[in-house]
Design a protein around this motif. Structure first.
Motif, mmCIF file in Angstrom:
data_model
loop_
_atom_site.group_PDB
_atom_site.id
_atom_site.type_symbol
_atom_site.label_atom_id
_atom_site.label_comp_id
_atom_site.label_asym_id
_atom_site.label_seq_id
_atom_site.Cartn_x
_atom_site.Cartn_y
_atom_site.Cartn_z
ATOM 1 N N ASN A 179 46.519 38.713 47.000
ATOM 2 C CA ASN A 179 45.367 38.764 45.828
ATOM 3 C C ASN A 179 44.018 39.154 46.532
ATOM 4 N N ALA A 180 43.711 38.609 47.744
ATOM 5 C CA ALA A 180 42.420 38.836 48.485
ATOM 6 C C ALA A 180 42.425 40.135 48.750
ATOM 7 N N TRP A 181 43.492 40.846 49.262
ATOM 8 C CA TRP A 181 43.340 42.474 49.478
ATOM 9 C C TRP A 181 42.755 43.110 48.272
ATOM 10 N N CYS A 182 43.613 42.837 47.106
ATOM 11 C CA CYS A 182 43.342 43.753 45.763
ATOM 12 C C CYS A 182 42.049 43.240 45.163
ATOM 13 N N ASP A 183 41.521 42.070 45.457
ATOM 14 C CA ASP A 183 40.002 41.471 45.147
ATOM 15 C C ASP A 183 39.061 42.215 46.066
ATOM 16 N N ARG A 184 39.443 42.961 47.239
ATOM 17 C CA ARG A 184 38.544 43.029 48.247
ATOM 18 C C ARG A 184 37.619 42.099 48.728
ATOM 19 N N MET A 185 38.269 41.060 49.110
ATOM 20 C CA MET A 185 37.270 39.857 49.538
ATOM 21 C C MET A 185 37.770 39.736 50.970
ATOM 22 N N PRO A 186 36.615 39.387 51.794
ATOM 23 C CA PRO A 186 36.897 39.053 53.211
ATOM 24 C C PRO A 186 37.572 37.676 53.470
ATOM 25 N N LEU A 187 38.382 37.426 54.208
ATOM 26 C CA LEU A 187 38.906 36.335 55.051
ATOM 27 C C LEU A 187 39.477 36.524 56.480
ATOM 28 N N MET A 219 50.036 50.396 45.728
ATOM 29 C CA MET A 219 49.499 51.074 44.916
ATOM 30 C C MET A 219 48.307 50.457 44.046
ATOM 31 N N ASP A 220 47.614 49.436 44.971
ATOM 32 C CA ASP A 220 46.537 48.834 44.343
ATOM 33 C C ASP A 220 45.294 49.932 44.034
ATOM 34 N N HIS A 221 45.619 50.978 44.639
ATOM 35 C CA HIS A 221 44.258 51.875 44.845
ATOM 36 C C HIS A 221 44.283 52.611 43.145
ATOM 37 N N GLN A 222 45.198 52.454 42.514
ATOM 38 C CA GLN A 222 45.179 53.079 41.090
ATOM 39 C C GLN A 222 45.446 54.497 41.246
ATOM 40 N N ALA A 223 45.465 55.129 40.004
ATOM 41 C CA ALA A 223 45.504 56.710 39.774
ATOM 42 C C ALA A 223 44.184 57.458 40.577
#
Length: 624
Positions: free
Chosen positions: A123-131, A355-359
């Motif tokens: 979730n945090a990865w796809c949301d581009r949030m730091p932890l 594939m969270d980078h999308q097309a």
């Protein structure tokens, strides 16, 4: 805006999220320290990096670090936040970052704890949030392992479990290497594009006795601020393209919670006369009731927003999530007619696993820069005024009418109406919203008014993320409100114990349709395509017989549990009672029995095949 390690994002006081944990769990017998150990060095490094909290579910693999945090540092900076599941620990750190833009720490025990945490990391990865996720294993030296348990909890390459969806990972082999690894990890996590990082600590390293505490590393010099902007020439070229546009559109995507950056986006849009789109997958990026805002924000674009894109001659994408998907929805299989400017560094973390980078989107210009920096440069180059206060912004559009609270049934619109009446003019942060929420229900006028979705699109992250966001907002004037689905709540309900225990105020409204309704829609779609009975779509979806006592689950953890609320006219009194409890420092959970349903754009996304036409036409078909 990229913040330095000592800077709070604009809009939050310097003491936001004050340390209540130590008051509740204060060590005794603290005195002069004798011998020091490897984990003491690691604890000192965490303190040097100004990490306020570390959320964890206890584990023997990091028992040395746990001792150092409590008996060496005194459970302060960082303070421990006990969680009942590793997924909650990571989700809390994720929610904290959504408010502050800064990484909080979480810990996961060995391979088994890391397996539990993986959904929240994704979730945090796809949301581009730091932890900063800290793990442990071993002892790596097999001769020091206890029989059985320390063998099954040791992995040769534990970081491989999360490597495809973290920005960096390491397994240092000495206390000095661990200090450097932690600093590198924090630096990478908080440098755009932000993302989770993982450091795996050998249990033997933690418990290694040292002759003396080594000299601390120059922490500030190991973590220099990195801000990617544009050159004067690039800003001038962009300004020329935009100033020559007759129908510019700005896609306000992944941007910061900074008030100055918010004001700059308003100034740019007004100066250009540009229509603006925002997205409920990410936090508030532009006033949604501003006359230039196109349609209402949603998980998928509304017909009005898509029409603005189709009419545009220049599109400025500020790190829009799924630019290619928006282009497909607006233009079908045709190439965009507009000049497309993409401002994003996101491509630097794309990999072959997720594939969270999308097309791949069509773009005529791509700037590898941070959107806030580019907007600030454009405002300066074009001479626009970004110093006005909120009350000086152009008159807002009228709020959409919401239904009166006199219905025998409760729709999502009734829930929004009841909440709007209950909170009045006070400042609210919507820390999580369900799929059925219509962005037109609630005007977003500040970067902290809404914090975005869970990132990965799974179920169960909402409670932990909401607790983490509420933690970051504690001590401010804002009321943190989560509106979540029943399935999401039930998967993550025990995250609320941490909020109750550490006195983290939170209002949690469960929009309870007693079903995994998203999948009901899918089953209906499949049944129609195959000519089979749609009446069976509910089987394997409905959470009834017995009904689940959501209020009872809240009460069992020390929260105020209210409901079930079945009638709209019951909402004002129930919500007033819940808010009073939150204002007193508590956690309140309200079970609201809502009717199932989605917005037209959401329905269109579930019922239209890719490239089969615009979402606007599909929405019309879905309503038949």
């Amino acid at each position: 805006m990229t913040t330095t390690k000592n800077e709070q994002p604009v809009g939050l006081p310097a003491d936001a999220g004050v340390d209540e944990g130590r008051k509740l769990e204060q060590p005794v017998g603290m005195g002069a320290q004798g011998a020091v150990f490897g984990s003491d060095v690691i604890a000192e490094t965490l303190r040097a990096m100004d990490i306020p909290y570390i959320a964890l579910n206890p584990g023997a693999s990091f028992r040395g670090l746990h001792d150092s945090l409590v008996n060496y540092l005194g459970n302060v900076k960082p303070s421990l936040l006990l969680c009942l599941h590793e997924e909650h620990a990571v989700a809390i750190a994720h929610g904290y970052a959504k408010v502050t833009g800064k990484a909080m720490a979480a810990a996961a025990h060995s391979n088994v704890g890391l397996f539990h945490a993986t959904m929240a990391v994704f979730n945090a990865w796809c949301d581009r949030m730091p932890l900063l996720l800290i793990g442990a294993t071993g002892p790596v030296d097999a001769s020091h392992r206890r029989p059985w348990i320390e063998w099954i909890h040791t992995a040769r390459d534990q970081g491989a479990i999360v490597r495809p969806y973290t920005k960096w990972d390491d397994q240092p082999a000495s206390p000095a290497a661990a200090s450097e690894a932690l600093m590198r990890a924090m630096w990478l996590a908080e440098t755009a594009p932000k993302a989770p990082v993982y450091i795996n600590l050998d249990a033997g390293l933690q418990e290694q006795p040292l002759d003396r505490m080594p000299e601390p590393l120059p922490e500030a010099r190991y973590r220099p601020q990195v801000s990617a902007g544009v050159s004067v020439r690039q800003a001038r070229e962009l300004a020329e393209i935009l100033s020559g546009a007759e129908r510019p559109v700005i896609l306000a995507g992944r941007v910061s919670r900074c008030e100055r950056a918010w004001a700059a986006r308003i100034a740019l849009a007004e100066g250009l006369g540009a229509r603006v789109l925002t997205d409920l997958k990410v936090g508030a990026a532009f006033p949604t009731d501003h006359p230039l805002h196109a349609g209402a924000p949603g998980i998928y674009a509304t017909p009005e927003a898509l029409e603005a894109v189709r009419q545009a001659d220049v599109i400025l994408s500020l790190d829009w999530v799924d630019l290619a998907g928006l282009e497909l929805a607006a233009y079908g299989r045709q190439a965009p007619r507009a000049t497309v400017i993409q401002v994003s560094q996101d491509y630097t973390v794309h990999n072959g696993w997720s594939m969270d980078h999308q097309a791949l989107p069509i773009a005529d210009v791509h700037l590898a820069a941070e959107p806030d920096a580019v907007v600030a440069a454009l405002v300066d180059e074009m001479g626009f005024d970004a110093t006005r206060q909120d009350e000086e912004v152009l008159p807002a559009r009228a709020l959409p009418s919401l239904p009166a609270l006199d219905s025998a049934l409760i729709t999502m619109a009734h829930l929004a109406s009841g909440l709007r009446e209950a909170v009045g003019k006070r400042k609210v942060s919507l820390v999580h919203l369900p799929l059925g929420w219509d962005g037109a229900f609630w005007p977003l006028r500040h970067p902290l008014d809404f914090l975005g979705s869970d990132g990965g699109g799974g179920i169960g992250g909402g409670p932990g993320i909401s607790v983490g966001a509420a933690l970051a907002l504690r001590g401010t004037e804002r009321l943190p409100v989560c509106i979540g689905g029943d399935g999401d709540f039930l998967m993550g309900a025990t995250a609320l114990w941490t909020a109750v225990h550490y006195r983290i105020p939170l209002l949690y409204l469960v929009a309870n349709n007693q079903s995994f309704f998203n999948d009901e829609v899918h089953q209906e779609r499949v049944a129609r395509m195959r000519g089979r009975p749609v009446e069976n779509k509910w089987i394997g979806q409905r959470m009834v017989d017995p009904e689940i006592d959501i209020a009872g689950l809240a009460q069992a953890q020390g929260a105020l549990g209210l409901g079930p609320v079945h009638r709209a006219d019951e909402l004002p009194a129930i919500l007033a009672r819940a808010i009073a409890h939150v204002d007193a420092g508590g956690v309140a959970v309200v079970d609201v029995r809502t009717q199932p349903g989605y917005t037209p754009a959401m329905v269109a996304s579930l019922t239209t095949e890719p490239g089969a036409g615009s979402q606007a036409s599909a929405a019309g078909e879905a309503g038949k």
